[in-house]
Design a protein around this motif. Structure first.
Motif, PDB file in Angstrom:
ATOM      1  N   ASP A 234       0.950  -1.028   0.189  1.00 50.45           N
ATOM      2  CA  ASP A 234      -0.166  -0.122  -0.018  1.00 50.45           C
ATOM      3  C   ASP A 234       0.986   1.367  -0.013  1.00 50.45           C
ATOM      4  O   ASP A 234       1.602   1.471   0.990  1.00 50.45           O
ATOM      5  N   THR A 236       0.355   4.367  -0.443  1.00 47.85           N
ATOM      6  CA  THR A 236      -0.290   5.360   0.515  1.00 47.85           C
ATOM      7  C   THR A 236       0.311   5.378   1.844  1.00 47.85           C
ATOM      8  O   THR A 236       0.792   6.369   2.525  1.00 47.85           O
ATOM      9  N   GLU A 237       0.310   4.177   2.477  1.00 47.98           N
ATOM     10  CA  GLU A 237       0.640   3.995   4.070  1.00 47.98           C
ATOM     11  C   GLU A 237       2.109   3.587   4.099  1.00 47.98           C
ATOM     12  O   GLU A 237       2.552   3.524   5.104  1.00 47.98           O
ATOM     13  N   ASP A 238       2.613   3.002   3.053  1.00 44.78           N
ATOM     14  CA  ASP A 238       3.993   2.413   3.220  1.00 44.78           C
ATOM     15  C   ASP A 238       4.847   2.429   1.981  1.00 44.78           C
ATOM     16  O   ASP A 238       4.959   1.731   1.218  1.00 44.78           O
TER      17      ASP A 238
END
Length: 279
Positions: A234, A236-238
């Protein structure tokens, strides 16, 4: 050229001569700098400036920094030339890299990997556009684009008509540049079905074993041909791609993997079918 002439300077000199020669005509200049590339060779006087400026996370190579500065200075000279000739208002200038940095000499932190890999450190690169009157100075966008988008983007800027039966691999991102919209959601795909030898920044023999990657929205899947396993991240998060979600999100993994395989079939991409015993 003259003895000890620095290549980055010579390329810029030739580019400026071309701009001046064609100033009265529509022109297209494609300047591919050799820097920053091996061999790592910078001007000694510039490298000396960076000896005491090393920072954490691998940004500690003064010669590499000197090479970057020479490219920066060259871009500045081209911009100054456009300004001096009164061409800036009617010229689009794009600064772009074809791959991530060279692992042994620089760092892509917080991105994972480096040049030659399908992790973000190998494929997420700088893209800066100067287009007076159209691009807001200092504006930033996170709308992802890819190299194949340049063809359609430049065609739209130039007002060129494309044949209706012409197969396009990219999408125009003029609306992103002008702040009037975004590129419609689509899959971004990288395909590298081969081995790429490692450098000393990598503990394994290979920087990249045969692999293919697909990004859809915030998710990115990397498929490895040797054993058929996939990794899912992901972004966006990672953005560091440190948390593989392939086992936690099997449905998303299967969906993106199916999309990648459909692209292989559609484009008749070369896909390794059996291991090579030499490797």
């Amino acid at each position: 050229g003259r003895e000890n002439e620095y290549l980055a300077d010579r390329l810029v000199d030739e580019s400026i001569s071309f701009i001046k020669r064609e100033a009265g005509n529509p022109f297209f200049l494609y300047l591919s700098h050799y820097s920053v590339h091996t061999p790592i060779q910078g001007k000694p006087e510039l490298a000396a400036r960076y000896v005491d400026k090393a920072v954490a996370d691998g940004q500690d190579n003064p010669t590499y920094a000197a090479m970057v500065q020479s490219v920066d200075e060259g871009v500045g000279r081209i911009i100054d030339t456009l300004d001096e000739l009164g061409l800036a208002e009617n010229t689009v200038l794009i600064f772009y890299s074809d791959n991530g940095g060279f692992g042994p000499a620089t760092s892509m932190v917080p991105l994972r990997g480096s040049k030659g890999m399908l992790y973000e450190g190998g494929i997420r690169v700088p893209l800066i556009v100067r287009w007076p009157g159209h691009v807001e100075p200092g504006s930033v966008t996170s709308n992802p684009v890819i190299g194949t988008d340049f063809y359609t983007t430049l065609a739209e800027i130039a007002g060129a008509e494309l044949a209706s039966d012409h197969i396009l691999d990219g999408s125009s991102f003029v609306s992103v540049l002008t702040g009037t919209g975004e590129v419609e959601p689509r899959d971004l795909i990288w395909h590298f079905p081969a081995y790429l030898e490692a450098d000393r920044s990598v503990s394994d023999p290979w920087r990249t074993t045969p692999a293919s990657a697909l990004r859809r929205g915030k998710f990115k899947l990397i498929y490895f041909f040797e054993d058929g396993h996939s990794e899912l991240y992901d972004l966006t998060e990672d953005v560091s791609e440190s948390n593989d979600l392939s086992l936690k999100m099997p449905e998303v993994t299967a969906e993106l993997q199916a999309g990648l395989m459909a692209w292989w079939k559609e484009t008749q991409a070369f896909v390794p079918s059996e291991p090579n015993p030499s490797y």
